[in-house]
Design a protein around this motif. Sequence first.
Motif, short mmCIF file in Angstrom:
data_model
loop_
_atom_site.label_atom_id
_atom_site.label_comp_id
_atom_site.label_asym_id
_atom_site.label_seq_id
_atom_site.Cartn_x
_atom_site.Cartn_y
_atom_site.Cartn_z
N SER A 188 43.96 -17.39 -18.85
CA SER A 188 44.18 -16.33 -17.86
C SER A 188 45.62 -15.84 -18.00
CB SER A 188 43.92 -16.84 -16.44
OG SER A 188 44.72 -17.97 -16.15
N GLY A 189 45.86 -14.63 -17.52
CA GLY A 189 47.18 -14.02 -17.67
C GLY A 189 47.20 -13.08 -18.87
N ALA A 190 47.44 -11.79 -18.64
CA ALA A 190 47.51 -10.80 -19.73
C ALA A 190 46.25 -10.80 -20.60
CB ALA A 190 48.75 -11.01 -20.59
N VAL A 191 45.09 -10.78 -19.96
CA VAL A 191 43.84 -10.72 -20.73
C VAL A 191 43.42 -9.26 -20.90
CG1 VAL A 191 43.11 -12.98 -19.90
CG2 VAL A 191 42.37 -10.93 -18.66
N HIS A 192 42.50 -9.05 -21.83
CA HIS A 192 42.09 -7.68 -22.17
C HIS A 192 41.36 -7.03 -21.00
CE1 HIS A 192 37.68 -8.48 -23.62
NE2 HIS A 192 38.02 -9.34 -22.68
N LEU A 193 41.12 -5.73 -21.13
CA LEU A 193 40.42 -4.98 -20.10
C LEU A 193 38.91 -5.07 -20.25
CD1 LEU A 193 42.64 -1.75 -20.09
CD2 LEU A 193 42.68 -3.62 -18.43
N GLY A 194 38.45 -5.51 -21.42
CA GLY A 194 37.02 -5.61 -21.68
C GLY A 194 36.69 -5.10 -23.07
N TYR A 195 35.39 -5.02 -23.37
CA TYR A 195 34.94 -4.56 -24.68
C TYR A 195 34.43 -3.13 -24.60
CZ TYR A 195 35.05 -9.51 -25.94
OH TYR A 195 35.45 -10.80 -26.16
N LEU A 196 34.62 -2.42 -25.67
CA LEU A 196 34.13 -1.05 -25.80
C LEU A 196 32.62 -1.03 -25.63
CD1 LEU A 196 34.87 1.91 -26.69
CD2 LEU A 196 34.36 1.18 -29.03
N ASP A 197 32.14 -0.07 -24.83
CA ASP A 197 30.70 0.13 -24.61
C ASP A 197 30.01 -1.09 -24.00
OD1 ASP A 197 30.51 2.77 -25.44
OD2 ASP A 197 30.17 2.24 -27.53
N ASP A 198 30.74 -1.88 -23.22
CA ASP A 198 30.15 -3.07 -22.59
C ASP A 198 30.71 -3.21 -21.17
OD1 ASP A 198 28.99 -5.45 -21.94
OD2 ASP A 198 30.09 -6.66 -23.41
N PRO A 199 30.26 -2.37 -20.24
CA PRO A 199 30.81 -2.38 -18.87
C PRO A 199 30.73 -3.73 -18.17
CG PRO A 199 29.48 -0.41 -19.23
CD PRO A 199 29.27 -1.29 -20.43
N ASP A 200 29.75 -4.55 -18.54
CA ASP A 200 29.64 -5.86 -17.90
C ASP A 200 30.83 -6.77 -18.22
OD1 ASP A 200 27.22 -5.15 -16.79
OD2 ASP A 200 26.00 -6.11 -18.33
N SER A 201 31.57 -6.42 -19.27
CA SER A 201 32.70 -7.26 -19.69
C SER A 201 34.03 -6.78 -19.10
CB SER A 201 32.82 -7.25 -21.22
OG SER A 201 33.29 -5.98 -21.69
N TRP A 202 34.03 -5.69 -18.35
CA TRP A 202 35.29 -5.06 -17.95
C TRP A 202 36.00 -5.82 -16.84
CZ3 TRP A 202 33.75 0.86 -17.78
CH2 TRP A 202 33.42 1.26 -19.07
N TYR A 203 37.33 -5.78 -16.93
CA TYR A 203 38.27 -6.32 -15.94
C TYR A 203 38.08 -7.81 -15.65
CZ TYR A 203 38.17 -1.25 -15.24
OH TYR A 203 38.16 0.11 -15.44
N PRO A 204 38.05 -8.63 -16.69
CA PRO A 204 37.95 -10.08 -16.46
C PRO A 204 39.29 -10.62 -15.97
CG PRO A 204 38.30 -9.65 -18.78
CD PRO A 204 38.16 -8.30 -18.12
N ASP A 205 39.26 -11.74 -15.24
CA ASP A 205 40.51 -12.39 -14.85
C ASP A 205 40.81 -13.60 -15.71
OD1 ASP A 205 38.57 -14.11 -13.95
OD2 ASP A 205 39.15 -14.04 -11.85
N LYS A 206 39.84 -13.97 -16.57
CA LYS A 206 40.08 -15.06 -17.51
C LYS A 206 39.15 -14.91 -18.70
CE LYS A 206 37.07 -18.08 -14.77
NZ LYS A 206 37.00 -19.35 -13.99
N ILE A 207 39.51 -15.57 -19.78
CA ILE A 207 38.74 -15.47 -21.02
C ILE A 207 38.27 -16.85 -21.44
CG2 ILE A 207 38.85 -14.88 -23.49
CD1 ILE A 207 38.96 -12.44 -21.73
N HIS A 208 36.96 -17.00 -21.59
CA HIS A 208 36.41 -18.20 -22.22
C HIS A 208 36.48 -17.96 -23.74
CE1 HIS A 208 34.98 -19.14 -18.20
NE2 HIS A 208 34.63 -20.34 -18.63
N THR A 209 37.34 -18.70 -24.40
CA THR A 209 37.68 -18.39 -25.78
C THR A 209 36.62 -18.77 -26.80
OG1 THR A 209 38.78 -20.52 -26.15
CG2 THR A 209 40.12 -18.72 -25.23
N GLY A 210 35.76 -19.72 -26.44
CA GLY A 210 34.81 -20.22 -27.42
C GLY A 210 35.39 -21.30 -28.31
N ASP A 211 36.67 -21.66 -28.06
CA ASP A 211 37.33 -22.71 -28.83
C ASP A 211 37.32 -24.02 -28.06
OD1 ASP A 211 38.17 -21.22 -31.14
OD2 ASP A 211 39.64 -20.22 -29.86
N ILE A 212 37.12 -25.10 -28.77
CA ILE A 212 37.16 -26.44 -28.20
C ILE A 212 38.57 -26.99 -28.37
CG2 ILE A 212 36.22 -28.77 -28.29
CD1 ILE A 212 34.26 -26.67 -27.32
N GLY A 213 39.16 -27.50 -27.29
CA GLY A 213 40.53 -27.97 -27.41
C GLY A 213 40.94 -28.98 -26.36
N LEU A 214 42.22 -29.30 -26.38
CA LEU A 214 42.83 -30.23 -25.43
C LEU A 214 44.15 -29.65 -24.95
CD1 LEU A 214 42.39 -33.57 -27.45
CD2 LEU A 214 41.08 -32.90 -25.42
#
Length: 500
Positions: free
Chosen positions: A342-368
């Motif tokens: 979270s913090g300075a995340v994108h506005l969303g994806y082109l042509d995908d209104p359901d993705s707009w204005y997120p407050d956090k990003i699930h990166t798809g990366d596994i980490g610690l």
Amino acid sequence: MPGIVDRLAFIADMLAEEAVALSSGEKQLTYTSLVGEVKKRIGWLRKAGSEVVALHADNSIEWVLIDLACQEMEIVFVPVPAFFTTDQVQQCIAHSGVDTLLSDLSGITDKLSGIDAEVCVYLDSVSQASVKAWKISKHHCQSFPKGTQKITFTSGSTGTPKGVCLSVAQQWCVAQSLADTIAIKHPKHLCLLPLSTLLENVAGVYTPLLSGGEVVLPADRDRGILGSSQLDSKALLNCIVSTQPSTIILVPQLLTLLVQACMNSWRPPESLQFIAVGGGKVSSSIIEQARGFGLPVYQGYGLSECGSVVALNTPSSDRVDTVGHVLPHCHVSLDKGEVVVSGAVHLGYLDDPDSWYPDKIHTGDIGLVDGEFLTIDGRKKNILITSFGRNISPEWVESILMSMPLLSHCVVLGDGRPHLIALVSAPSVVSDSDIDHWVSRSNQQLPDYAKVGGWVRLSDQELNPYMTSNGRPQREKIQNEFAAQVEENYQQASQLAQIG
């Protein structure tokens, strides 16, 4: 937040009158002249009535000027990678609702086949290659979130460009965070990666400018980067030596190339103060080896949706076994092992209104997360499950196999199989016995269930088309393309086991 022109003018006032902002060959722009040139392009864009501008071009001073002018006017800017195919270019233009295209590439006319485009007169380019302009009739009602200023495309794992929508504020927030964290005053940064790569755009242009530095912009042929994954190693090494930069950004394959060169008596310039490497998992051993040769390498991590950089090691805060200290503008947490930013995340994806204005990003990366340091183990979707039911991150095994600069590429497969197999490429001077010996040595660092039970040698030319611009393998395509070779290797292993 002040406009781009005001920000650049403020920086110019703080520097000597002759301080260079951008350079390419013998051409240079001081900070003062940079402001003037950006204003000229603002005037042209205003006269042209541009609202969505695509730039399909090589690295150049002109590239940066157009980028900055679009930001000042809050025009949507669409960098189109020079290596994109005709289909990819046309998808970017159509889906973004581009009304103005600028390009300095010789084959651009062919890529515009079938598009309703009218040539118009552009300004005299500051760069060596002349830029041409087209006004394009829109046939698509663009759909992107309010506040979008840049749409950065990545071919991803499917080859279909996906547009990430960014605001001006997000881009410069990341750049300022990097400038504060790296803390090198007046750096001389050499842009080796294409500017259409968001990492080089933000960290390689905006960050040095905020630090009062010089951005060096050699053309493709001069820096040895040809297309998305072709390299002229001699040209690249010569470019680094002749430029004498203080900072550069690398993807893992370029780091391997530099370490290989050092092993063959190449000496990196003493001017180098900071080398960032990102775009894929890098073994701590190759970073330590690089540092032993005088390459001040520090690993980082990020993704386009987060403005390209989330964490970075630096000389003052370094843990070589991690991807770095989380940058001050970000917050990182874990959700069932998945990295969430979270913090300075994108506005969303082109042509995908359901993705707009997120407050956090699930990166798809596994980490610690350990304190403020982040470790990335691999992609959640890439997890391999062997026929014995063991979960394995291929990136983990690949990083060990790539920890010595012997291989050019390495892709580990083995989902549903009794053991892993590696598809590898290597320079011609590396023999099959060298590879076999190295795989055996690497296996000593791995538990039984993650050992590589077989390998297939391919050429760089065979694997390069299936690597993204930042060196990541397009795994599904590779699995499909080389299925016969993989199956043959498994059959041979099975026969040997039966004989034994």
